[in-house]
Motif scaffolding. Structure first.
Motif, short mmCIF file in Angstrom:
data_model
loop_
_atom_site.label_atom_id
_atom_site.label_comp_id
_atom_site.label_asym_id
_atom_site.label_seq_id
_atom_site.Cartn_x
_atom_site.Cartn_y
_atom_site.Cartn_z
N LEU A 118 -2.49 -1.33 9.12
CA LEU A 118 -3.63 -1.22 7.17
C LEU A 118 -3.96 -3.27 8.11
CD1 LEU A 118 -1.15 0.57 4.77
CD2 LEU A 118 -3.30 1.25 6.36
N ALA A 123 0.91 -1.53 -0.16
CA ALA A 123 0.01 0.05 0.09
C ALA A 123 1.15 1.55 -0.08
CB ALA A 123 -0.95 0.56 1.14
N MET A 124 2.01 1.13 0.36
CA MET A 124 3.21 2.54 0.91
C MET A 124 3.56 2.53 -0.94
SD MET A 124 5.03 1.86 4.20
CE MET A 124 5.47 3.72 4.56
N LEU A 158 -3.85 5.39 4.91
CA LEU A 158 -2.46 5.44 4.52
C LEU A 158 -1.87 6.40 5.33
CD1 LEU A 158 0.04 3.80 3.18
CD2 LEU A 158 -0.36 4.76 1.11
#
Length: 682
Positions: A423, A396-397, A439
């Motif tokens: 997360l 996700a990063m 995020l």
């Protein structure tokens, strides 16, 4: 209890997996078993919102808990029941040891004061955790008079059912249900699932409690939480999940924690998802080697005993109390002070801590903080968290978040683990798209809790840990944002961290009016589409309005030398003046106002610890300062490390005392462009 919207939504998507948490508290006080044992029973018979079904289920749970839990003084009653009927059912914590003389295993049932209970090898082979502290289970205890005559071990366990979820598709159920909730609703529902009412908690408290759950979903995660007494630090690790083991005081031995060399039996970190040291200040280690093995394990998840290297996944949590408040703790030492002597000043041990959770942000537990609403049954929730340990959310990063240059390799690893853990709690399905807001929330929180570790290392005195200005870049515009730990400074003190782009610290030397005194201000500028300058203060101080007008005209006239090809006339600037002293007029703040607007336009932050002073006129000339010594002394008082002022003030500073001159770096600028270049972070 009235159902709210969250209850109804949970009932629709989690049918059979929810329980009313006020019922849990009622039973938990009646019977001598942990919360998750009660919830296991309630989840079996009361997982419904239909009141009639709940009442029927409650009668069954009441009957079973009454007949199967052993209260003080009832030990002989259960033994007699097994003797007369041949067997008896009970709920107890079962642990097992290998006895060489017996050539097999013997179990202990503490509620019956029995420690030589026969147990088949097959049951032990299927449940290895029986050998490392044990767990709660529904037990069928048998009595065999023939064996009683031969060996004396009359009692044996013929059947054992662990108190935990047996289904394997729990994560699929949770992932599908999560899609029906918004992020805020889901966070609140998770908090209700561990028995807390989110409506009674601040955002900081919610964040701290979410961090407490990260070790359950992240392998080899090392967390420290120190804070006031009575905030429920050990509750989660003792009452909510059978996959956690709590060590309260006493000695932590290598054999118990890692591996027993004599028998080859693996220790707690191999058998449990989370090992929690409660009241850490009272725990000691049997040898110096124990701390060294722990440091190696905290770093790599491996430890060596003898010839083999053993890998384990257990997370380590250290919780304890401050005897003073956090501000006083920082004045008298550092925030690792309450830890045992072997750890408290060991920067190498500290460096392996991924998260220092701010326990002082969690309020003391009381009736208002406990929920009466529906939440997930603990064994279902703990099974889901255990399943999540083998997934990651670091993807996700990628291409969205970049960490700043101040982070070392261990810092980066710690932040990644915390972000991934948070997360996973928020998005149990890998297929769900993580929102930018969540995020950034996870990234900021992860940077804060790791920076808190770094700040304590710096306090211990190690030069290698001086770089603590943690930052991140997010989104396409790539603006660098800095993350501080709130307890390090008060709002009216200047920290070492750069502020957001468009923000700047400044000091007004005061004006001609008798009530226009010197004081500290922060100017905050945001820019968007449109044109002109808008002051958000109402009413806007007239002296500041004048300085801002000078700054605006100079920005338009000298845009090319200040902001390059950006057109300031195509932007509207929203400006807010925050006063931190009695002075409110904000006179002679033109240079700082100009730099703040340039910073917002360039999306570049101002250097940390910096105060900029001076006034600019419509022609672009820098006006002289009347009392440079007074400004320098005020800057030192407010915690600034650098003071940027017009070069014409240089001679006045000969009167600044030697003591003051050594406490601040005073720099000078010739014109507006020189001031901007010396203010902007490289």
């Amino acid at each position: 209890m009235e159902l709210d919207a969250l209850d109804r939504k949970a009932a629709d998507v989690f049918e059979g997996y929810i329980v009313r948490k006020d019922l849990v508290r009622t039973f938990a006080r009646q019977f001598p078993v942990p919360t998750y044992v009660v919830e296991f029973m309630l989840g079996r018979y009361c997982a419904s919102i239909d009141e009639e079904e709940i009442q029927e289920g409650l009668e069954i749970v009441q009957r079973q808990l009454s007949s199967r839990t052993v209260r003080a003084g009832e030990e002989e009653l259960f033994k007699a029941r097994a003797y007369k009927d041949g067997s008896a059912k009970l709920i107890d914590i079962v642990s097992v040891r290998f006895v060489e003389k017996e050539g097999g295993y013997l179990a202990s049932l503490p509620s019956l004061n029995l420690n030589r209970v026969r147990i088949p090898d097959s049951i032990v082979d299927d449940n290895e955790r029986l050998l490392t502290g044990g767990f709660y289970a529904e037990v069928t205890l048998e009595y065999d008079p023939m064996i009683a005559e031969e060996k004396g071990n009359a009692f044996g366990i013929s059947d054992l059912r662990p108190i935990q979820m047996s289904k394997r598709n729990v994560l699929e159920v949770m992932s599908e249900a999560r899609e029906s909730f918004s992020s805020e609703e889901w966070r609140d529902f998770i908090l209700r699932s561990i028995g807390l009412e989110p409506q009674s908690l601040s955002q900081r408290a919610k964040d701290a409690i979410m961090l407490r759950m990260v070790p359950f979903v992240e392998r080899n995660y090392n967390l420290v939480e120190l804070g006031p007494r009575g905030t429920g630090k050990s509750h989660l690790f003792q009452q909510v999940s059978p996959y956690a083991h709590l060590i309260s005081g006493g000695k932590a031995t290598i054999a118990k924690m890692f591996v027993n060399n004599a028998t080859g039996q693996r220790g707690l970190v191999c058998q449990y998802d989370v090992v929690c040291f409660d009241e850490i200040s009272g725990i000691s280690f049997d040898t110096k080697e124990g701390i060294n093995i722990m440091k190696g394990y905290m770093e790599s998840g491996e430890f060596s005993r003898g010839k083999e290297s053993i890998r384990a996944d257990g997370s380590m949590v250290f919780v304890g109390n401050f005897d003073v408040d956090v501000e006083h703790q920082q004045r008298v030492g550092h925030l690792f002070g309450p830890l045992p002597q072997e750890m408290r000043d060991d920067t190498a041990w500290m460096d392996r801590v991924h998260c220092y959770l701010p326990g002082w942000d969690v309020p003391k537990m009381n009736k208002e903080l406990t929920t009466d609403h529906f939440g997930l049954v603990s064994d279902f929730f703990s099974e889901c968290m255990s399943s999540l340990r083998f997934e990651s959310r670091l993807s996700a990063m990628q291409n969205k978040v970049r960490l700043g240059g101040a982070l070392s390799g261990r810092d980066t690893n710690a932040v990644h683990k915390t972000v991934s853990g948070l997360l996973k709690l928020m998005y149990p399905s890998q297929d769900m798209i993580v929102s930018d807001e969540d995020l950034e929330w996870a990234t900021r929180l992860a940077l804060e809790v790791r920076r808190r570790v770094k700040e304590q290392q710096k306090r211990v005195g190690s030069a290698e840990f001086r770089s603590t200005q943690f930052s991140y870049f997010i989104g396409d515009d790539g603006v660098e944002k800095f993350v501080a730990t709130p307890e390090l400074r008060s709002d009216n003190e200047i920290g070492e961290d750069p502020l957001e782009p468009g923000q700047i610290w400044t000091i007004s030397e005061g004006g001609a009016d008798i009530d226009d005194n010197a004081g500290l201000y922060r100017i905050e500028v945001n820019n968007g589409p449109g044109s002109g300058v808008r002051i958000l203060n109402n009413p806007a101080p007239s002296a500041f309005k004048e300085s801002l007008r000078y700054a605006e005209q100079n920005l338009y006239a000298r845009a090319n030398s200040l902001v390059g090809d950006r057109d300031p006339r195509a932007h509207e600037f929203s400006v807010q003046l925050r006063a931190f002293d009695a002075a409110k007029k904000g006179s002679k703040l033109g240079v700082a106002s100009l730099i703040a607007m340039c910073s917002a336009l360039l999306k570049k932050p101002i250097k940390g610890g910096l105060i900029v002073v001076g006034e600019i006129n419509l022609g672009g000339s820098i006006e002289s300062i009347n009392n440079a010594v007074n400004i320098a002394e005020l800057a030192v008082e407010k915690g600034a490390t650098v003071l940027l002022m017009p070069v014409t003030a240089r001679r006045q500073l000969y009167d600044l005392s030697d003591d003051m001159a050594t406490k601040i770096d005073i720099q000078f600028y010739q014109d507006a462009r020189d001031a901007l270049l010396k203010s902007i972070l490289d």
